[in-house]
Write a protein that holds these residues in place. Structure first.
Motif, PDB file in Angstrom:
ATOM      1  N   TRP A 166       0.833  -1.199   0.000  1.00  0.00           N
ATOM      2  CA  TRP A 166       0.000   0.000   0.000  1.00  0.00           C
ATOM      3  C   TRP A 166       0.870   1.251   0.000  1.00  0.00           C
ATOM      4  O   TRP A 166       2.034   1.227   0.381  1.00  0.00           O
ATOM      5  CB  TRP A 166      -0.924   0.004   1.225  1.00  0.00           C
ATOM      6  N   ALA A 167       0.258   2.345  -0.431  1.00  0.00           N
ATOM      7  CA  ALA A 167       0.918   3.652  -0.459  1.00  0.00           C
ATOM      8  C   ALA A 167      -0.175   4.709  -0.372  1.00  0.00           C
ATOM      9  O   ALA A 167      -1.361   4.419  -0.544  1.00  0.00           O
ATOM     10  CB  ALA A 167       1.716   3.813  -1.747  1.00  0.00           C
ATOM     11  N   PRO A 168       0.182   5.970  -0.095  1.00  0.00           N
ATOM     12  CA  PRO A 168      -0.830   7.028  -0.050  1.00  0.00           C
ATOM     13  C   PRO A 168      -1.536   7.179  -1.396  1.00  0.00           C
ATOM     14  O   PRO A 168      -0.970   6.873  -2.450  1.00  0.00           O
ATOM     15  CB  PRO A 168      -0.016   8.287   0.283  1.00  0.00           C
ATOM     16  N   TYR A 169      -2.757   7.655  -1.354  1.00  0.00           N
ATOM     17  CA  TYR A 169      -3.504   7.957  -2.584  1.00  0.00           C
ATOM     18  C   TYR A 169      -2.658   8.925  -3.403  1.00  0.00           C
ATOM     19  O   TYR A 169      -2.162   9.928  -2.895  1.00  0.00           O
ATOM     20  CB  TYR A 169      -4.841   8.597  -2.217  1.00  0.00           C
TER      21      TYR A 169
ATOM     22  N   TYR B 151      -3.119  -4.049  11.580  1.00  0.00           N
ATOM     23  CA  TYR B 151      -3.133  -2.793  10.847  1.00  0.00           C
ATOM     24  C   TYR B 151      -1.717  -2.359  10.468  1.00  0.00           C
ATOM     25  O   TYR B 151      -1.241  -1.306  10.870  1.00  0.00           O
ATOM     26  CB  TYR B 151      -3.801  -1.697  11.681  1.00  0.00           C
ATOM     27  N   PRO B 152      -1.029  -3.135   9.641  1.00  0.00           N
ATOM     28  CA  PRO B 152       0.326  -2.733   9.252  1.00  0.00           C
ATOM     29  C   PRO B 152       0.336  -1.432   8.451  1.00  0.00           C
ATOM     30  O   PRO B 152       1.369  -0.766   8.368  1.00  0.00           O
ATOM     31  CB  PRO B 152       0.812  -3.913   8.406  1.00  0.00           C
ATOM     32  N   MET B 153      -0.817  -1.086   7.854  1.00  0.00           N
ATOM     33  CA  MET B 153      -0.910   0.144   7.070  1.00  0.00           C
ATOM     34  C   MET B 153      -1.386   1.336   7.903  1.00  0.00           C
ATOM     35  O   MET B 153      -1.765   2.374   7.377  1.00  0.00           O
ATOM     36  CB  MET B 153      -1.835  -0.071   5.871  1.00  0.00           C
TER      37      MET B 153
ATOM     38  N   ALA C 184       0.078   4.860   7.252  1.00  0.00           N
ATOM     39  CA  ALA C 184      -0.407   5.479   6.017  1.00  0.00           C
ATOM     40  C   ALA C 184      -1.824   6.013   6.201  1.00  0.00           C
ATOM     41  O   ALA C 184      -2.162   7.102   5.719  1.00  0.00           O
ATOM     42  CB  ALA C 184      -0.366   4.468   4.871  1.00  0.00           C
ATOM     43  N   ILE C 185      -2.660   5.246   6.899  1.00  0.00           N
ATOM     44  CA  ILE C 185      -4.029   5.697   7.174  1.00  0.00           C
ATOM     45  C   ILE C 185      -4.005   6.965   8.015  1.00  0.00           C
ATOM     46  O   ILE C 185      -4.701   7.949   7.710  1.00  0.00           O
ATOM     47  CB  ILE C 185      -4.828   4.585   7.891  1.00  0.00           C
ATOM     48  N   LEU C 186      -3.200   6.961   9.067  1.00  0.00           N
ATOM     49  CA  LEU C 186      -3.137   8.116   9.957  1.00  0.00           C
ATOM     50  C   LEU C 186      -2.625   9.348   9.214  1.00  0.00           C
ATOM     51  O   LEU C 186      -3.144  10.456   9.410  1.00  0.00           O
ATOM     52  CB  LEU C 186      -2.231   7.799  11.152  1.00  0.00           C
ATOM     53  N   ALA C 187      -1.627   9.167   8.355  1.00  0.00           N
ATOM     54  CA  ALA C 187      -1.098  10.304   7.597  1.00  0.00           C
ATOM     55  C   ALA C 187      -2.177  10.921   6.705  1.00  0.00           C
ATOM     56  O   ALA C 187      -2.283  12.143   6.590  1.00  0.00           O
ATOM     57  CB  ALA C 187       0.092   9.851   6.750  1.00  0.00           C
TER      58      ALA C 187
END
Length: 426
Positions: free
Chosen positions: A291-294, A363-365, A368-371
């Motif tokens: 995963w990565a940021p949108y 929640y390894p991502m 990224a979610i928090l950012a």
């Protein structure tokens, strides 16, 4: 749409399971229409969420008999949820105490006078530690009308065996996908392009990333500025690209998840629920599922993401407001948000929960979610959101037919008509 992560609950939740049995029996014995049995019944209306019954049971245990929370499950589809609540509240129904509202409904329900304002200590307790983005979805006209229970943002999902380094911008994503296609590698870009809220989410995210606006800050004018035109151009670029999915105009969250699990796609823009789903459905591909940021709309801009999730509101017609406010605070406190994140896959709205060590595995991502939650793109906040959303999805469908300037002008005209109409939509 939320994912599910299975995990063995901790000690407190094993105790709660015992309480759950009692709660279920109590809820079947106590009429959901009031407190005729003598005790205070707090009726909670909330859509289906796996393991939420355990949260209710834990709150009943914590209440120590002062009140009993009874969970009433709303229809699975968002339209059915909203319709049931709107019809009952419009009739002044006093038997609904706590309402589970999609983040886009708070303004509508507040403007109609259906939900109570949060004030004093109750308000402070909800605001304390809650992320500003989710908190914004619970406000209307500078007043707090709900407590953010869980949130959501979309991420860019990719395969590190195909693309070791993810794209940072929309144009880079399309360019990389087209290069992969020329090499005969998985190359499709999956996105929710059907005529429904999923298409609105993509458009809104791109508008936010371009620094644009759909509506004015006070929600009275349809702006659809140059940033929105950039977003329309980005959607058109994808839809007309050879790496677009053949089913783009019919694609929804779960259908693109299933398509990605087949292994033919390079990129997918979707909610975090796909992580747990991939682990179960395709363990081999899961090893390379990252995963990565949108992606930002342009290289010189910063990406952002549309906020999803649910807020809990207290009905203005409730006959048990003090108990209802207390119940809401329990249902969405940090401990219960952590439990729901780990066991039901719904991202928390309280920032401190993301730092809890128990969040690392399911929640390894989470970073990224928090950012993304710290630089969100809330959907237009307006009592007329239902109309706004319907118009946007209709006008942008199919994405291949978008003409950026002409489509923007149509959006301005028809959205303004929707904003100028009076009354709350049924």
């Amino acid at each position: 749409m939320e994912g599910t992560v299975n995990r063995i609950p901790g000690r407190r939740w094993r105790r709660a399971l015992t309480a759950l049995g009692a709660a279920v029996l109590a809820s079947s014995a106590v009429a959901a229409c009031g407190s005729d049995g003598g005790g205070t019944v707090v009726n909670v209306y909330y859509p289906s969420e796996e393991n939420f019954e355990q949260v209710v049971a834990a709150c009943n245990e914590a209440a120590g008999g002062r009140y009993q929370v009874v969970l009433n499950t709303l229809p699975r589809e968002a339209d059915g949820q909203r319709e049931q609540m709107v019809r009952r509240l419009a009739a002044g129904d006093t038997e609904m105490d706590v309402l589970g509202l999609d983040v886009t409904w708070v303004a509508e329900f507040a403007e109609a006078g259906w939900i109570a304002e949060w004030t004093g200590v109750d308000k402070s307790e909800v605001e304390d530690g809650t992320l500003p983005g989710p908190l914004r979805t619970a406000r209307w006209k500078d007043k707090l009308y709900a407590a953010p229970k869980n949130t959501n943002v979309q991420l860019l999902w990719y395969r590190d065996d195909v693309t070791p380094t993810p794209p940072k911008s929309w144009s880079e994503m399309l360019s990389m996908a087209e290069d992969l296609r020329a090499q005969g590698k998985p190359s499709t870009v999956l996105l929710t392009g059907a005529q429904y809220e999923g298409l609105v989410v993509q458009f809104n995210t791109l508008v936010g990333g371009a620094g644009g606006k759909i509506l004015s800050d006070d929600s009275t004018k349809a702006i659809v500025d140059e940033g929105a035109v950039e977003a329309l151009r980005a959607l058109k670029d994808l839809a007309s690209s050879p790496v677009a999915s053949a089913s783009l105009s019919n694609a929804k969250e779960d259908s693109i998840r299933l398509d990605y699990q087949k292994g033919d796609a390079a990129f997918m823009l979707n909610w975090p629920f796909v992580h747990a789903a991939m682990k179960e459905a395709n363990p081999e591909l899961f090893e390379h599922f990252k995963w990565a940021p949108y992606p930002a709309i342009d290289e010189d801009k910063t990406g952002t993401a549309t906020i999803g999730g649910f807020n809990l509101a207290v009905s203005e017609y409730s006959r048990h407001k003090p108990a209802a406010f207390e119940a809401v605070k329990c249902l969405r406190n940090a401990e219960n948000q952590k439990f729901s994140a780990i066991n039901s896959g719904v991202p928390p709205t309280i920032e401190a929960v993301y730092d809890d060590p128990e969040m690392a595995e399911p929640y390894p991502m989470r970073e990224a979610i928090l950012a993304e939650l710290k630089k969100p793109a809330p959907r237009p906040i307006t009592p007329a959101y239902q109309n706004v959303s319907t118009l946007i999805s209709t006008i942008l469908s199919p994405p291949s037919a978008i003409d950026p300037q002409a489509t923007a002008q149509r959006l301005r005209e028809e959205l303004q008509d929707a904003l100028d109409s009076k009354g709350v939509l049924p």
